[in-house]
Motif scaffolding. Structure first.
Motif, PDB file in Angstrom:
ATOM      1  N   THR A 251       0.807  -1.218   0.000  1.00  0.00           N
ATOM      2  CA  THR A 251       0.000   0.000   0.000  1.00  0.00           C
ATOM      3  C   THR A 251       0.843   1.273   0.000  1.00  0.00           C
ATOM      4  O   THR A 251       0.329   2.350  -0.330  1.00  0.00           O
TER       5      THR A 251
ATOM      6  N   LEU B 116       0.736   3.517  -3.207  1.00  0.00           N
ATOM      7  CA  LEU B 116      -0.347   4.419  -3.605  1.00  0.00           C
ATOM      8  C   LEU B 116       0.060   5.894  -3.589  1.00  0.00           C
ATOM      9  O   LEU B 116      -0.132   6.589  -4.588  1.00  0.00           O
TER      10      LEU B 116
ATOM     11  N   LEU C 136       0.221   8.286  -6.938  1.00  0.00           N
ATOM     12  CA  LEU C 136      -0.605   9.487  -7.034  1.00  0.00           C
ATOM     13  C   LEU C 136       0.265  10.726  -7.228  1.00  0.00           C
ATOM     14  O   LEU C 136      -0.114  11.659  -7.949  1.00  0.00           O
TER      15      LEU C 136
ATOM     16  N   ALA D  49      -4.731   3.017  -9.812  1.00  0.00           N
ATOM     17  CA  ALA D  49      -6.043   2.392  -9.685  1.00  0.00           C
ATOM     18  C   ALA D  49      -5.917   0.882  -9.536  1.00  0.00           C
ATOM     19  O   ALA D  49      -6.647   0.254  -8.750  1.00  0.00           O
TER      20      ALA D  49
ATOM     21  N   ALA E 106      -4.852   0.166  -6.069  1.00  0.00           N
ATOM     22  CA  ALA E 106      -5.980   0.371  -5.166  1.00  0.00           C
ATOM     23  C   ALA E 106      -6.968  -0.800  -5.262  1.00  0.00           C
ATOM     24  O   ALA E 106      -7.488  -1.276  -4.239  1.00  0.00           O
TER      25      ALA E 106
ATOM     26  N   ALA F 238      -9.217  -0.810  -2.139  1.00  0.00           N
ATOM     27  CA  ALA F 238      -9.517   0.621  -2.040  1.00  0.00           C
ATOM     28  C   ALA F 238     -10.240   1.071  -3.309  1.00  0.00           C
ATOM     29  O   ALA F 238      -9.758   1.926  -4.055  1.00  0.00           O
TER      30      ALA F 238
ATOM     31  N   ALA G 205     -12.905   2.893  -3.800  1.00  0.00           N
ATOM     32  CA  ALA G 205     -13.299   4.303  -3.871  1.00  0.00           C
ATOM     33  C   ALA G 205     -12.129   5.176  -4.314  1.00  0.00           C
ATOM     34  O   ALA G 205     -12.295   6.109  -5.102  1.00  0.00           O
ATOM     35  N   LEU G 206     -10.924   4.866  -3.808  1.00  0.00           N
ATOM     36  CA  LEU G 206      -9.740   5.623  -4.211  1.00  0.00           C
ATOM     37  C   LEU G 206      -9.424   5.376  -5.688  1.00  0.00           C
ATOM     38  O   LEU G 206      -9.065   6.307  -6.416  1.00  0.00           O
TER      39      LEU G 206
ATOM     40  N   SER H 147     -11.940   7.542  -7.735  1.00  0.00           N
ATOM     41  CA  SER H 147     -11.657   8.978  -7.748  1.00  0.00           C
ATOM     42  C   SER H 147     -10.413   9.296  -8.577  1.00  0.00           C
ATOM     43  O   SER H 147     -10.365  10.298  -9.292  1.00  0.00           O
ATOM     44  N   THR H 148      -9.405   8.427  -8.484  1.00  0.00           N
ATOM     45  CA  THR H 148      -8.178   8.627  -9.261  1.00  0.00           C
ATOM     46  C   THR H 148      -8.459   8.563 -10.756  1.00  0.00           C
ATOM     47  O   THR H 148      -7.979   9.381 -11.546  1.00  0.00           O
TER      48      THR H 148
END
Length: 837
Positions: free
Chosen positions: A460, A463, A467, A491, A494, A499, A501-502, A505-506
């Protein structure tokens, strides 16, 4: 219209005029036919004269006071002649028809126009549309043209009647057709025929048309500079050109005229005028893009034109790579060295989405280059191959350049090596360029470093690095070509750690900013579809996949195609659509065979494996699952990338009802649980599912595991686990409670039908049946699935009810519809559902 007059066939305005006159030929009438040169004014008056003659109105001419007066080219008459026409028009019962161009407007002509406006009718001749051109062509050639030929003829001639006829007259039955041959009208000389000027005026008019054909705007100031003529001469010539039919409505030269002019102009003269046009624009401070936009279609070799197009192309790579690619092609057509521009052309072509053409161009450049140009070609070729799903070949392209100390190639080789399971890609460092990194270089370095971080611990920590890379990539612009975008890799990371939702959004941020250019948009959309699919939002998944297909500007590349075909299977499986699953399977298997999955394609491989188990096609996928295992072994079994792979293994075991397979994958997840929360949740769910398959249902444990899955964005899996438990518990109270829980875990937007069906409409809640009562909304849902061939157990899993409840609904429908057999019920329901649709 007079049926004997075929000359005006297809010219609608003239046909309407003749029809109106033929109704009452002797009626007083004042008619003006207006239009530019070549639009059909003379044709209209000639046909009108014939019509008057045939209807007994006598010979037409200004010397007969009692017969129709028909006068062509009124704009060329002197004032005295125009006043005579005006006097005739004032005579009671007069029949006067005149034709003129819209310029020049003399005093007398102005009076005539005013009179016509008050008392008469003006027929404005417009260019022929494609339908009129098709009619005209069939009349003159005796054969019907196909749509493409009509379109080409219409665009080449601008629909100007005399040009259409002149081109058709060149037809000789030999391919290509005359409208497809450059300069078919050269011998016909459209400038002389349409301009209607004296031999003294003709050379200047030709030069004006030539300058306009080479990109000049129809502005006297620029044309004076280009042609070195006085203002009066240029203005007069420009006026003649504007009313001659030589120009399209947008002010550009009609294509067929341009071809004819360029074919009949000496190359040296054309080159001199082109340079004067380009210099004139430059002196006015016109941007390169504006200049090259005006010279689109000019294929002459000229160093200044080639340089302008090259500069404009490079300025467009970030904003519009498709346009940049076209401009690079145009620069080569203007004489730029193709060898110098091949890499640029390949890069812009790849960014525009055509990675196959880009790979061919980059390979050509690589074979013909060394040094920096070879490195640039290798970067483009490697990226294109990665987009095609050929990551192993991509690594082979990067490696020699990396071995020569090229930092960028070393980073990209590391990325490709890791994607194919080569642990050697875990480079602790790479060569330094010895200068501060640019935004593109910084983004690339962070992206590769993020992927490396995903291999350690729970992965993790990758990430934030990915980003950060995406943020730098957005600041750099869209023109940096990479094997993948940091947003897509972020993505994926994630998704591999729950993850969702992350990831969503990305990806939405990447789509909004156009990150990665057009080539990356289908990938971002497909990953969005994947997020929606695993969460059970099947309609949304289908919509995003459709948007991905529309975003593709060229043939779907191999990597995107693998995800797209897996989404087809995944949606069909989750919708319990066996027919859809069967239909989608061949294409998915074909894609997998041609583009075996790499590290970043383990998710679609897992989905294909579950579908294979559902269709008893497991042996076809087994070799690719073995490769995936070897790939993960080569990287030391990284937790982040291994966990979803084992979860799909559990799903295969569930579909195949093989608890022994499930236990093997559950053990692998359990080993990773101390390092990864995601693996811990999957381990718990796998353990509970194993108990459920053995009919050992613990409702509190089932609920706990299901809610943890939902928290990871895996709502469909959570609801499915509960549904399986409800179907296998012997306790009715537990079954009812679990079914209620399963319904509550479904995504709020989930449809009760397969996502390819139409959206529900008002009135679908009940279905009226003449003389037999109604079907409730639940019965309608059951009816659709029964007609679709689902078993009671499949329907129960789909609707989160028990098989007994399904059986009860079917029995009640049969009773209420007064039907005796299942066959009668199926036939009746098909009819009712067709009526409802």
């Amino acid at each position: 219209m007079d049926p004997d007059d075929g000359d005006v066939r297809g010219v609608l305005q003239v046909e309407r005029l003749l029809r109106s006159v033929s109704v009452d030929p002797g009626a007083p009438r004042l008619v003006a036919v207006a239009g530019p040169g070549g639009s059909g004014k003379t044709l209209a008056l000639r046909s009108l004269k014939r019509l008057y003659a045939r209807t007994g109105q006598g010979p037409a001419g200004p010397s007969h006071d009692s017969v129709p007066l028909v006068v062509d080219d009124v704009h060329a008459l002197d004032d005295h002649a125009v006043r005579r026409i005006v006097a005739e028009a004032h005579r009671p019962g007069a029949q006067v028809a005149v034709a003129f161009r819209p310029w020049p407007v003399e005093r007398g002509l102005g009076e005539l126009r005013e009179l016509i406006t008050q008392l008469g009718t003006t027929v404005h001749l417009e260019p022929l549309d494609r339908t009129q051109v098709a009619v005209r062509a069939q009349h003159r050639l005796g054969v019907q043209l196909d749509g493409a030929a009509v379109d080409s003829l219409t665009s080449r001639t601008g629909g100007l009647l005399c040009l259409v006829d002149a081109v058709l007259d060149c037809a000789d039955g030999v391919d290509p057709q005359p409208w497809e041959r450059p300069a078919a009208l050269a011998a016909w000389d459209p400038v002389r025929r349409l301009a209607a000027v004296t031999d003294v005026e003709l050379p200047v008019v030709r030069d004006v048309v030539l300058a306009l054909a080479l990109g000049a705007c129809a502005e006297a100031g620029l044309l004076m500079t280009v042609l070195r003529q006085s203002p009066a001469v240029v203005i007069e010539a420009l006026q003649h050109v504007r009313v001659s039919g030589l120009l399209s409505p947008d002010g550009t030269v009609v294509p067929a005229v341009r071809e004819a002019v360029l074919a009949t102009t000496l190359p040296a003269r054309a080159s001199a005028v082109l340079e004067a046009v380009l210099r004139g624009f430059e002196e006015r401070g016109a941007p390169d893009l504006e200049i090259v936009g005006r010279t689109t279609g000019v294929t002459m070799h000229h160093p200044l034109l080639a340089a302008l197009r090259t500069r404009a192309a490079r300025s467009e790579v970030d904003r519009d790579p498709g346009r940049a690619a076209r401009l690079f092609h145009d620069a080569v057509a203007a004489g730029a060295d193709r060898r110098d521009l091949t890499v640029d052309l390949a890069r812009s072509t790849a960014l525009a989405g055509d990675v196959r053409t880009a790979a061919r161009l980059a390979d050509e450049a690589l074979a013909d280059s060394d040094g920096p140009r070879a490195a640039a070609a290798a970067e483009v070729l490697g990226a294109a191959l990665a987009h095609e799903g050929l990551v192993g070949r991509s690594a082979a392209v990067y490696r020699p350049i990396a071995d020569r100390g090229h930092a960028g190639a070393a980073q990209l080789w590391s990325l490709a090596a890791l994607a194919t399971g080569k642990g050697a890609g875990r480079l602790p460092d790479w060569p330094s360029s010895g200068r501060p990194p640019s935004l593109a270089e910084g983004s690339r370095e962070a992206m590769v470093r993020g992927v490396q971080q995903s291999l350690d611990g729970d992965g993790t920590t990758a990430l934030p690095t990915l980003l950060e890379s995406a943020a730098m990539f957005r600041a750099r612009g869209r023109g940096a070509l990479l094997p993948d975008t940091p947003a897509a890799l972020g993505a994926l990371v994630a998704l591999h750690c729950g993850a969702g939702a992350l990831a969503e959004s990305t990806l939405r941020e990447a789509i909004a900013s156009g990150l990665g250019g057009p080539v990356a948009q289908p990938r971002h959309r497909l990953l969005l579809a994947w997020v929606a699919m695993v969460d059970g939002r099947l309609e949304e998944a289908v919509q995003e996949a459709a948007l991905a297909a529309r975003a593709a500007t060229g043939p779907a590349n191999g990597r995107d195609e693998l995800f797209a075909r897996a989404i087809d299977l995944g949606v069909a499986r989750r919708a319990h659509d066996l027919a859809g699953l069967v239909e989608a399977w061949p294409a998915a298997l074909d894609t997998l065979v041609r583009r075996p999955a790499d590290l970043f394609g383990l998710l679609p491989l897992g989905e294909i494996a579950v579908a294979a188990a559902r269709l008893d096609e497991g042996p076809h996928v087994a070799p690719y699952l073995e490769r995936a295992e070897a790939l993960l072994d080569g990287l030391g079994r990284p937790v982040l990338w291994s966990a979803p792979h084992h979860w799909y293994g559990i799903q295969v075991a569930i579909v195949a009802e093989r608890p022994d397979w499930l236990a093997r994958h559950a053990r692998a997840l359990a080993a990773a649980s101390p390092l990864s929360h995601y693996a811990d949740v999957l381990t718990d769910a796998g353990r509970v599912w194993l108990h459920v398959l053995g009919a050992r249902v613990d409702p509190p444990a089932v609920e706990r595991a299901a809610r943890r899955l939902v928290a990871l964005g895996m709502s469909w899996d959570g609801a499915r686990l509960v549904g399986h438990a409800a179907a296998r518990t012997p306790d009715r109270a537990s079954m009812v409670a679990l079914l209620q829980l399963a319904r509550s875990l479904r995504p709020a937007v989930e449809e009760s039908r397969a996502p390819t069906a139409r959206h529900p409409r008002p009135g679908d809640g009940v279905l009226a049946v003449a003389g037999a009562g109604v079907l409730s909304e639940r019965e309608l849902e059951v009816a659709r699935l029964v007609v679709a061939g689902r078993t009671y157990r499949q329907i129960a899993e789909r609707l989160y009810i028990s098989p007994k409840t399904v059986e009860h609904h079917v029995a009640r429908m049969r009773q209420r519809l007064d039907l005796r057999t299942r066959g009668e019920l199926l036939a009746h329901l098909r009819g009712l559902l067709a009526q409802a649709s």
